[in-house]
Write a protein that holds these residues in place. Structure first.
Motif, PDB file in Angstrom:
ATOM      1  N   ALA A 134      70.461  49.005  -8.951  1.00 22.35           N
ATOM      2  CA  ALA A 134      69.766  49.088 -10.682  1.00 22.35           C
ATOM      3  C   ALA A 134      68.164  48.755 -10.275  1.00 22.35           C
ATOM      4  O   ALA A 134      67.473  49.034 -10.388  1.00 22.35           O
ATOM      5  N   ALA A 135      68.416  48.256  -9.524  1.00 24.56           N
ATOM      6  CA  ALA A 135      67.192  47.557  -8.480  1.00 24.56           C
ATOM      7  C   ALA A 135      66.719  48.561  -7.582  1.00 24.56           C
ATOM      8  O   ALA A 135      65.777  48.958  -8.050  1.00 24.56           O
ATOM      9  N   ALA A 136      67.241  49.283  -6.492  1.00 25.00           N
ATOM     10  CA  ALA A 136      67.151  50.419  -5.961  1.00 25.00           C
ATOM     11  C   ALA A 136      66.324  51.212  -7.124  1.00 25.00           C
ATOM     12  O   ALA A 136      65.551  52.113  -6.434  1.00 25.00           O
ATOM     13  N   ARG A 137      67.265  51.515  -7.775  1.00 23.54           N
ATOM     14  CA  ARG A 137      67.056  52.826  -8.539  1.00 23.54           C
ATOM     15  C   ARG A 137      65.505  52.451  -9.448  1.00 23.54           C
ATOM     16  O   ARG A 137      64.482  53.294  -9.620  1.00 23.54           O
ATOM     17  N   GLN A 138      64.868  51.163  -9.871  1.00 17.25           N
ATOM     18  CA  GLN A 138      63.918  51.467 -10.600  1.00 17.25           C
ATOM     19  C   GLN A 138      62.719  50.978  -9.711  1.00 17.25           C
ATOM     20  O   GLN A 138      61.506  51.627  -9.908  1.00 17.25           O
ATOM     21  N   ILE A 139      62.767  50.536  -8.390  1.00 18.43           N
ATOM     22  CA  ILE A 139      61.974  51.554  -7.396  1.00 18.43           C
ATOM     23  C   ILE A 139      62.158  52.587  -6.825  1.00 18.43           C
ATOM     24  O   ILE A 139      60.631  52.674  -6.320  1.00 18.43           O
ATOM     25  N   VAL A 140      62.881  53.044  -6.457  1.00 22.62           N
ATOM     26  CA  VAL A 140      62.784  54.484  -6.760  1.00 22.62           C
ATOM     27  C   VAL A 140      62.135  55.370  -7.428  1.00 22.62           C
ATOM     28  O   VAL A 140      61.137  55.643  -7.235  1.00 22.62           O
ATOM     29  N   ARG A 141      62.291  54.742  -8.599  1.00 21.61           N
ATOM     30  CA  ARG A 141      61.986  55.683 -10.359  1.00 21.61           C
ATOM     31  C   ARG A 141      60.468  55.023 -10.004  1.00 21.61           C
ATOM     32  O   ARG A 141      59.266  55.843 -10.346  1.00 21.61           O
ATOM     33  N   GLU A 142      59.499  54.173  -9.078  1.00 23.39           N
ATOM     34  CA  GLU A 142      58.092  53.576  -9.122  1.00 23.39           C
ATOM     35  C   GLU A 142      57.141  54.453  -7.832  1.00 23.39           C
ATOM     36  O   GLU A 142      56.339  54.560  -8.233  1.00 23.39           O
ATOM     37  N   GLN A 143      57.922  55.440  -7.340  1.00 17.15           N
ATOM     38  CA  GLN A 143      57.464  55.809  -6.167  1.00 17.15           C
ATOM     39  C   GLN A 143      57.280  57.344  -6.830  1.00 17.15           C
ATOM     40  O   GLN A 143      57.872  57.830  -8.529  1.00 17.15           O
ATOM     41  N   HIS A 144      56.116  57.797  -6.035  1.00 17.78           N
ATOM     42  CA  HIS A 144      55.985  60.051  -6.416  1.00 17.78           C
ATOM     43  C   HIS A 144      56.579  60.576  -5.616  1.00 17.78           C
ATOM     44  O   HIS A 144      55.951  61.642  -5.421  1.00 17.78           O
ATOM     45  N   TYR A 145      57.945  60.269  -5.912  1.00 21.53           N
ATOM     46  CA  TYR A 145      58.856  61.280  -5.400  1.00 21.53           C
ATOM     47  C   TYR A 145      59.124  62.812  -6.168  1.00 21.53           C
ATOM     48  O   TYR A 145      58.126  62.769  -7.757  1.00 21.53           O
ATOM     49  N   THR A 146      59.501  64.291  -5.966  1.00 12.44           N
ATOM     50  CA  THR A 146      59.358  65.101  -6.061  1.00 12.44           C
ATOM     51  C   THR A 146      61.031  64.681  -6.831  1.00 12.44           C
ATOM     52  O   THR A 146      61.720  63.804  -6.338  1.00 12.44           O
ATOM     53  N   VAL A 147      61.042  65.908  -7.825  1.00  8.77           N
ATOM     54  CA  VAL A 147      62.257  65.296  -8.822  1.00  8.77           C
ATOM     55  C   VAL A 147      63.795  65.591  -8.290  1.00  8.77           C
ATOM     56  O   VAL A 147      64.521  64.511  -8.167  1.00  8.77           O
ATOM     57  N   TYR A 204      64.149  56.660   3.439  1.00 10.02           N
ATOM     58  CA  TYR A 204      65.657  56.294   2.759  1.00 10.02           C
ATOM     59  C   TYR A 204      65.643  54.933   3.173  1.00 10.02           C
ATOM     60  O   TYR A 204      65.217  54.218   3.017  1.00 10.02           O
ATOM     61  N   PHE A 205      67.126  54.581   3.203  1.00 10.93           N
ATOM     62  CA  PHE A 205      67.753  54.042   3.534  1.00 10.93           C
ATOM     63  C   PHE A 205      68.472  52.713   4.366  1.00 10.93           C
ATOM     64  O   PHE A 205      68.761  54.181   4.785  1.00 10.93           O
ATOM     65  N   VAL A 206      68.737  52.018   4.545  1.00 14.92           N
ATOM     66  CA  VAL A 206      69.449  51.052   5.094  1.00 14.92           C
ATOM     67  C   VAL A 206      69.893  50.278   4.971  1.00 14.92           C
ATOM     68  O   VAL A 206      69.916  48.957   4.115  1.00 14.92           O
ATOM     69  N   PRO A 207      71.693  49.847   5.496  1.00 12.91           N
ATOM     70  CA  PRO A 207      72.349  48.827   5.177  1.00 12.91           C
ATOM     71  C   PRO A 207      72.052  47.697   5.673  1.00 12.91           C
ATOM     72  O   PRO A 207      71.022  47.608   6.916  1.00 12.91           O
ATOM     73  N   PHE A 235      63.982  65.339  -4.420  1.00 14.16           N
ATOM     74  CA  PHE A 235      64.029  64.029  -4.124  1.00 14.16           C
ATOM     75  C   PHE A 235      64.379  63.177  -4.411  1.00 14.16           C
ATOM     76  O   PHE A 235      65.438  62.202  -3.896  1.00 14.16           O
ATOM     77  N   GLU A 236      63.577  62.658  -5.925  1.00 12.05           N
ATOM     78  CA  GLU A 236      64.281  61.331  -6.194  1.00 12.05           C
ATOM     79  C   GLU A 236      66.241  61.094  -6.306  1.00 12.05           C
ATOM     80  O   GLU A 236      66.558  60.391  -6.696  1.00 12.05           O
ATOM     81  N   ARG A 237      66.063  62.254  -7.008  1.00 18.63           N
ATOM     82  CA  ARG A 237      67.689  62.144  -8.035  1.00 18.63           C
ATOM     83  C   ARG A 237      68.510  62.429  -6.419  1.00 18.63           C
ATOM     84  O   ARG A 237      69.276  61.804  -6.652  1.00 18.63           O
ATOM     85  N   GLN A 238      68.476  63.197  -5.406  1.00 20.40           N
ATOM     86  CA  GLN A 238      69.239  62.955  -4.213  1.00 20.40           C
ATOM     87  C   GLN A 238      69.162  61.885  -3.784  1.00 20.40           C
ATOM     88  O   GLN A 238      70.714  60.965  -3.381  1.00 20.40           O
ATOM     89  N   PHE A 239      68.147  61.017  -3.604  1.00 13.26           N
ATOM     90  CA  PHE A 239      68.336  59.478  -3.282  1.00 13.26           C
ATOM     91  C   PHE A 239      68.813  58.933  -3.656  1.00 13.26           C
ATOM     92  O   PHE A 239      69.213  58.393  -3.671  1.00 13.26           O
ATOM     93  N   LEU A 240      68.716  58.983  -5.188  1.00 17.36           N
ATOM     94  CA  LEU A 240      69.387  58.318  -5.909  1.00 17.36           C
ATOM     95  C   LEU A 240      71.165  58.542  -5.301  1.00 17.36           C
ATOM     96  O   LEU A 240      71.224  57.417  -5.900  1.00 17.36           O
ATOM     97  N   ALA A 241      71.296  59.453  -5.805  1.00 17.33           N
ATOM     98  CA  ALA A 241      72.452  59.820  -5.865  1.00 17.33           C
ATOM     99  C   ALA A 241      73.624  59.120  -4.414  1.00 17.33           C
ATOM    100  O   ALA A 241      74.352  58.552  -4.375  1.00 17.33           O
ATOM    101  N   GLN A 242      72.516  59.219  -3.737  1.00 20.09           N
ATOM    102  CA  GLN A 242      72.758  58.728  -2.223  1.00 20.09           C
ATOM    103  C   GLN A 242      73.166  57.031  -2.273  1.00 20.09           C
ATOM    104  O   GLN A 242      74.221  56.468  -1.455  1.00 20.09           O
ATOM    105  N   ILE A 243      71.774  57.006  -2.874  1.00 19.60           N
ATOM    106  CA  ILE A 243      72.357  55.293  -2.719  1.00 19.60           C
ATOM    107  C   ILE A 243      73.210  54.428  -3.652  1.00 19.60           C
ATOM    108  O   ILE A 243      74.326  53.141  -3.425  1.00 19.60           O
TER     109      ILE A 243
END
Length: 85
Positions: free
Chosen positions: A52-65, A16-19, A67-75
Motif C-alpha cells: 500500500a505504501a509503495a502504491r501511494q508513492i508510485v501514484r504520486e509520480q508522473h508516470y505514463t499509465v 525501479y525497486f530493489v529489496p 508504466f505505472e500499471r506495470q511497475f505497480l504489478a511488479q511491486i
C-alpha cells in the motif's frame, strides 16, 4: 518483520525497486553512485514496507499509465511472493 524495498528514481527514466538488504550498509550509496561522466545518478525515494505504501508513492509520480500499471504489478508480485514464503 515485513520485507522492505527501496523505490528508486532511475536517472534514465525507468524507475525501479530493489529489496533492502539490511546487511549491506553501502546499498544506497551504490544505487546513488554517478552512472556516467555527466554525474547522472539514480535516487532512492526511501524504504517502503508495504504494498500500500509503495502504491501511494508510485501514484504520486508522473508516470505514463502503462508504466505505472506495470511497475505497480511488479511491486505487488514481489510483496505477494514475500508473503507466501
Amino acid at each position: 518483520m515485513p520485507v522492505m524495498i527501496y523505490l528508486v528514481e532511475n536517472h534514465a527514466g525507468a524507475d525501479y525497486f530493489v529489496p533492502v538488504d539490511r546487511r549491506d550498509g553501502q546499498q544506497v550509496a551504490r544505487i546513488e553512485r554517478p552512472r556516467n561522466a555527466q554525474g547522472d545518478a539514480d535516487f532512492v525515494y526511501g524504504e517502503v514496507a508495504t504494498n500500500a505504501a509503495a502504491r501511494q508513492i508510485v501514484r504520486e509520480q508522473h508516470y505514463t499509465v502503462p508504466f505505472e500499471r506495470q511497475f505497480l504489478a511488479q511491486i505487488q508480485d514481489f510483496f505477494r511472493h514475500q508473503a507466501t514464503n
